[in-house]
Scaffold this motif. Structure first.
Motif, PDB file in Angstrom:
ATOM      1  N   UNK A 123       0.867  -1.378  -0.007  1.00  0.00           N
ATOM      2  CA  UNK A 123       0.017  -0.057   0.087  1.00  0.00           C
ATOM      3  C   UNK A 123       0.950   1.135   0.090  1.00  0.00           C
ATOM      4  N   UNK A 124       0.464   2.292  -0.356  1.00  0.00           N
ATOM      5  CA  UNK A 124       1.040   3.533  -0.368  1.00  0.00           C
ATOM      6  C   UNK A 124       0.726   4.345   0.942  1.00  0.00           C
ATOM      7  N   UNK A 125       1.906   4.684   1.599  1.00  0.00           N
ATOM      8  CA  UNK A 125       1.653   5.466   3.024  1.00  0.00           C
ATOM      9  C   UNK A 125       2.349   6.879   2.712  1.00  0.00           C
ATOM     10  N   UNK A 126       1.901   7.945   3.340  1.00  0.00           N
ATOM     11  CA  UNK A 126       2.189   9.258   3.404  1.00  0.00           C
ATOM     12  C   UNK A 126       2.793   9.862   4.757  1.00  0.00           C
ATOM     13  N   UNK A 127       3.483  10.703   4.725  1.00  0.00           N
ATOM     14  CA  UNK A 127       3.961  11.243   5.943  1.00  0.00           C
ATOM     15  C   UNK A 127       4.051  13.038   5.579  1.00  0.00           C
ATOM     16  N   UNK A 135       8.636  14.499  10.315  1.00  0.00           N
ATOM     17  CA  UNK A 135       7.857  13.867   9.243  1.00  0.00           C
ATOM     18  C   UNK A 135       6.970  12.886  10.273  1.00  0.00           C
ATOM     19  N   UNK A 136       5.845  12.868   9.999  1.00  0.00           N
ATOM     20  CA  UNK A 136       5.041  12.182  10.765  1.00  0.00           C
ATOM     21  C   UNK A 136       4.005  11.215  10.024  1.00  0.00           C
ATOM     22  N   UNK A 137       3.711  10.178  10.059  1.00  0.00           N
ATOM     23  CA  UNK A 137       2.751   9.433   9.129  1.00  0.00           C
ATOM     24  C   UNK A 137       1.026   9.977   9.193  1.00  0.00           C
ATOM     25  N   UNK A 138       0.506  10.222   8.242  1.00  0.00           N
ATOM     26  CA  UNK A 138      -0.838  10.603   8.303  1.00  0.00           C
ATOM     27  C   UNK A 138      -1.953   9.961   7.449  1.00  0.00           C
TER      28      UNK A 138
END
Length: 312
Positions: A123-127, A135-138
């Protein structure tokens, strides 16, 4: 690039058009990454600016593995070294953009398949953050979807390019949706995004790698188009097209480079020799652009091409 209703061209047809065009491709250069041991650096993004320094995110991986890390590199003494104090993310295929003044960094996360023991899912994850240091995952995209890309639109909303596979997207097609903000991203919005018409021939696939908001409000999309040959070998080509978010129309995609215009180098496997994975474009004021790319799943290079969005 004029928008119109399109009939998809095959990779073979697109490649013939590219070669016949005499397109510019100059000064290929292998990017000298160091201090990663025996691992390869590939599928890089274009440089981002952080605290005034150019930083290249890269996929770092052993030749015999698919388990990788995203490392952020800074140039020092002619080599690109891991940036001290920067995060190391357990992701593949990094990308970045800026939305609402925030740095957005993402990549592909792999994890055990919930229904198939021994297999992997992705899956694609975003920070997000003000810079690399915070940077924090959101957000995490739908299971099984790579190549989700974001772009800030002229009206302040967020454009979302998707890449469903399976019943909706086959081997992989590009969709598009709009979110009111980063916090408006949802799995449903991404899964329901309508597909762009006329982009990939039957049995072929592609995705968006980077999106550029152009001066007239349209979006210049850097991506890849890919196919198998009769022997089962993969062929990946960098491509570009222009998208009109308001009317959901796009120009015909065009191949903008191929493996032979880069320097010779290693490949992860024999079937991956003809693979160029678009990482990003640095557009320049003289009508050229520097294309950053992963090569054959084992190398990282850049070269100068004509800016596919020049004058737009």
């Amino acid at each position: 690039m004029n928008t119109r209703k399109l009939e998809p061209s095959s990779c073979r047809e697109l490649l013939a058009e590219y070669r016949a065009s005499g397109a510019r491709a100059e000064a290929p250069e292998r990017i000298p990454f160091a201090e990663v041991g025996e691992k390869d650096v590939y599928n890089i993004a274009a440089p981002l600016l952080d605290s005034g320094r150019e930083i290249i995110p890269g996929r770092v991986e052993s030749r015999d593995s698919e388990h990788s890390m995203v490392v952020f590199f800074a140039e020092e003494g002619g080599r690109w070294l891991p940036l001290e104090g920067a995060p190391v993310l357990e992701l593949q295929d990094p990308f970045h953009c800026r939305i609402g003044g925030k740095l957005i960094v993402g990549g592909v996360e792999i994890y055990p398949h919930p229904d198939n023991e021994g297999a992997l899912m992705w899956r694609t994850v975003f920070y997000r953050g003000s810079g690399l240091s915070d940077l924090e995952p959101f957000f995490k995209g739908p299971d099984g979807m790579k190549d989700i890309r974001l772009v800030e639109l002229a009206d302040g909303e967020v454009g979302v390019f998707t890449r469903p596979q399976g019943r909706k997207g086959g081997r992989g097609k590009i969709g598009f949706a709009r979110a009111s903000s980063l916090d408006g991203l949802t799995l449903e919005l991404i899964e329901d995004a309508p597909l762009l018409e006329g982009q990939f021939a039957e049995g072929e696939w592609g995705g968006a790698n980077e999106a550029h908001l152009l001066q007239d409000g349209r979006i210049g999309v850097l991506g890849h188009v890919a196919c198998f040959d009769e022997a089962g070998d993969r062929h990946y080509y960098p491509m570009a097209f222009v998208f009109v978010a308001a009317g959901a129309g796009c120009s015909k995609l065009s191949i903008i480079a191929e493996r032979s215009v880069f320097l010779p180098g290693p490949a992860k496997r024999a079937d991956l020799q003809d693979v160029v994975f678009s990482g990003g474009l640095l557009r320049r004021t003289d009508g050229t652009a520097v294309l950053y790319a992963g090569i054959s799943d084992a190398d990282a290079q850049r070269l100068v091409i004509a800016d596919p969005f020049a004058g737009l």
